[in-house]
Write a protein that holds these residues in place. Structure first.
Motif, PDB file in Angstrom:
ATOM      1  N   UNK A   1       0.854  -1.362   0.017  1.00  0.00           N
ATOM      2  CA  UNK A   1       0.077   0.152  -0.006  1.00  0.00           C
ATOM      3  C   UNK A   1       0.959   1.288   0.079  1.00  0.00           C
TER       4      UNK A   1
ATOM      5  N   UNK B   1       0.316   4.225   1.082  1.00  0.00           N
ATOM      6  CA  UNK B   1       0.444   5.028   2.349  1.00  0.00           C
ATOM      7  C   UNK B   1       1.175   4.300   3.411  1.00  0.00           C
ATOM      8  N   UNK B   2       1.357   2.737   3.356  1.00  0.00           N
ATOM      9  CA  UNK B   2       1.952   1.901   4.366  1.00  0.00           C
ATOM     10  C   UNK B   2       3.490   2.234   3.958  1.00  0.00           C
TER      11      UNK B   2
ATOM     12  N   UNK C   1       4.916   4.781   2.682  1.00  0.00           N
ATOM     13  CA  UNK C   1       5.282   6.006   3.179  1.00  0.00           C
ATOM     14  C   UNK C   1       5.565   6.025   4.631  1.00  0.00           C
ATOM     15  N   UNK C   2       4.707   5.242   5.478  1.00  0.00           N
ATOM     16  CA  UNK C   2       4.991   5.222   6.859  1.00  0.00           C
ATOM     17  C   UNK C   2       6.155   4.397   7.225  1.00  0.00           C
ATOM     18  N   UNK C   3       6.494   3.445   6.514  1.00  0.00           N
ATOM     19  CA  UNK C   3       7.611   2.442   6.617  1.00  0.00           C
ATOM     20  C   UNK C   3       8.836   2.952   6.128  1.00  0.00           C
ATOM     21  N   UNK C   4       8.701   4.281   5.338  1.00  0.00           N
ATOM     22  CA  UNK C   4      10.010   5.048   4.889  1.00  0.00           C
ATOM     23  C   UNK C   4      10.588   4.375   3.555  1.00  0.00           C
TER      24      UNK C   4
ATOM     25  N   UNK D   1       7.487  11.499   0.788  1.00  0.00           N
ATOM     26  CA  UNK D   1       6.922  12.457   0.448  1.00  0.00           C
ATOM     27  C   UNK D   1       7.200  13.979   0.834  1.00  0.00           C
TER      28      UNK D   1
ATOM     29  N   UNK E   1       2.334  18.071   4.283  1.00  0.00           N
ATOM     30  CA  UNK E   1       1.648  16.774   4.762  1.00  0.00           C
ATOM     31  C   UNK E   1       0.375  17.219   5.175  1.00  0.00           C
ATOM     32  N   UNK E   2       0.132  18.353   5.886  1.00  0.00           N
ATOM     33  CA  UNK E   2      -1.352  18.584   6.219  1.00  0.00           C
ATOM     34  C   UNK E   2      -2.333  18.635   5.071  1.00  0.00           C
TER      35      UNK E   2
ATOM     36  N   UNK F   1      -2.925  15.021   3.892  1.00  0.00           N
ATOM     37  CA  UNK F   1      -3.812  14.200   4.905  1.00  0.00           C
ATOM     38  C   UNK F   1      -5.130  14.752   4.805  1.00  0.00           C
ATOM     39  N   UNK F   2      -5.480  15.916   4.331  1.00  0.00           N
ATOM     40  CA  UNK F   2      -6.832  16.238   4.041  1.00  0.00           C
ATOM     41  C   UNK F   2      -7.313  15.704   2.468  1.00  0.00           C
TER      42      UNK F   2
ATOM     43  N   UNK G   1      -6.477  12.219   1.574  1.00  0.00           N
ATOM     44  CA  UNK G   1      -5.885  10.895   1.454  1.00  0.00           C
ATOM     45  C   UNK G   1      -6.822  10.085   0.410  1.00  0.00           C
ATOM     46  N   UNK G   2      -8.098  10.213   0.300  1.00  0.00           N
ATOM     47  CA  UNK G   2      -8.827   9.401  -0.367  1.00  0.00           C
ATOM     48  C   UNK G   2      -8.354   9.826  -1.888  1.00  0.00           C
TER      49      UNK G   2
ATOM     50  N   UNK H   1      -5.181   8.070  -2.438  1.00  0.00           N
ATOM     51  CA  UNK H   1      -5.401   6.805  -2.765  1.00  0.00           C
ATOM     52  C   UNK H   1      -5.568   6.432  -4.074  1.00  0.00           C
TER      53      UNK H   1
ATOM     54  N   UNK I   1      12.326   4.865  11.600  1.00  0.00           N
ATOM     55  CA  UNK I   1      11.459   5.517  10.476  1.00  0.00           C
ATOM     56  C   UNK I   1      10.007   5.621  10.792  1.00  0.00           C
TER      57      UNK I   1
ATOM     58  N   UNK J   1     -10.815  10.071   6.953  1.00  0.00           N
ATOM     59  CA  UNK J   1     -11.515   9.333   5.889  1.00  0.00           C
ATOM     60  C   UNK J   1     -11.907   8.162   6.835  1.00  0.00           C
TER      61      UNK J   1
ATOM     62  N   UNK K   1      -7.778  15.806  11.201  1.00  0.00           N
ATOM     63  CA  UNK K   1      -7.394  17.160  10.625  1.00  0.00           C
ATOM     64  C   UNK K   1      -8.685  17.632  10.075  1.00  0.00           C
TER      65      UNK K   1
END
Lengths: 155, 134
Positions: free
Chosen positions: A114, A116-117, A119-122, A126, A130-131, A134-135, A137-138, A141, B8, B92, B134
């Motif tokens: 995924x 997004x995953x 991104x979180x896992x490095x 991005x 970021x804010x 985040x508004x 994400x749909x 995706x 990370x 979401x 947010x």
């Protein structure tokens, strides 16, 4: 079938994104009030595996529409800008840069990872507000889902 | 998960949470809520079926810290998959969705637990939503 991250693929991506009703709904003025999503992206595909060079792909996005997508040449510099800012002449300004190695992109394209995953896992990075992302994400995706819709030949 | 991957993950989660908090600081209405918030929260990020990566969010007088590890003295404990929290932060996924639906490991997406005083502080969950969504 188009080879991933080529001009032909970029053209198909822009078309597919404009045909993706879910993307439009998430990024138009209703989905992303008040005006809809504004902010172009560059996808960076860093060399790994069978890909021996970096590819930078620009994607124009405006109020739920994809205004175009193309592979940037080495002579086409780009830089990160803030919303409302203008890039210097001759430089393509983008609000967001999503970068990952080709291996990671391959996993995303095969729906094994995924975005997004990643991104979180490095595994992906991005740059940008970021804010704001985040508004939406749909919409973000759906941008990734669209990459998996195209019949893609890998490197 | 290796230590470097945990670092990370931690730094990305911190960036996400603080980008939301900073965004709320720009709006006088939400700034008020930030300043009023008081809570010590242990967040267990579920990275495997039986493996949690613990972080702590502390908020008081408009100041927020997010650090690795668990607090001994806390008001609320949450267990959540990192990307599920991100979709909650982005708005979401609603709180109801998070509480009802199951995550990739078969657990509820958002699992609040008791504080270190063995009491449930539901008020903090509601206030937390106003801080991190947010």
């Amino acid at each position: 079938m188009a080879k991933f991250a080529t001009d032909e693929w970029a053209e198909q991506y822009a078309k597919a994104l404009n045909e993706n009703e879910n993307y439009r709904a998430a990024a138009d003025p209703k989905g992303f009030p008040p005006d809809g999503w504004e902010g172009d992206y560059v996808f960076i595909i860093e060399p790994a595996g069978n890909l021996d060079h970096q590819i930078n792909m620009w994607i124009g996005l405006h109020h739920g529409n994809c205004t175009g997508a193309k592979i940037l040449k080495e002579t086409e510099p780009f830089q990160l800008i803030k919303a409302g800012e203008k890039a210097p002449e001759g430089v393509i300004g983008v609000e967001f840069i999503y970068s990952a190695t080709y291996d990671t992109w391959e996993l995303i394209l095969k729906k094994e990872l995924d975005a997004i995953k990643a991104l979180l896992m490095g595994k992906a990075k991005l740059k940008g507000d970021m804010a704001k992302v985040l508004k939406s994400t749909k919409a973000a995706k759906e941008m990734v889902v669209t990459t998996t819709i195209i019949k893609t030949e890998l490197w | 998960m290796e230590e470097s991957e945990k670092e990370i993950l931690f730094s990305n989660l911190k960036e996400v949470l603080f980008s939301v908090i900073e965004n709320k600081r720009q709006n006088p209405k939400t700034l008020k809520k930030l300043n009023k918030f008081k809570g010590r929260i242990n967040i267990g990020f579920q990275i495997e079926k039986d493996d949690y990566f613990w972080c702590a969010l502390i908020g008081e007088n408009g100041n927020f810290t997010f650090s690795r590890g668990k607090l001994d003295d806390y008001d609320l404990l949450i267990k959540v998959v990192p990307e599920d929290l991100l979709f909650m932060v982005s708005g979401e996924n609603s709180t109801l969705h998070m509480v009802i639906k199951k995550n990739e490991f078969g657990y509820r997406k958002f699992r609040p637990g008791k504080g270190s005083d063995n009491k449930r502080h539901f008020g903090i969950i509601l206030k937390l939503r106003k801080i991190i969504v947010i």
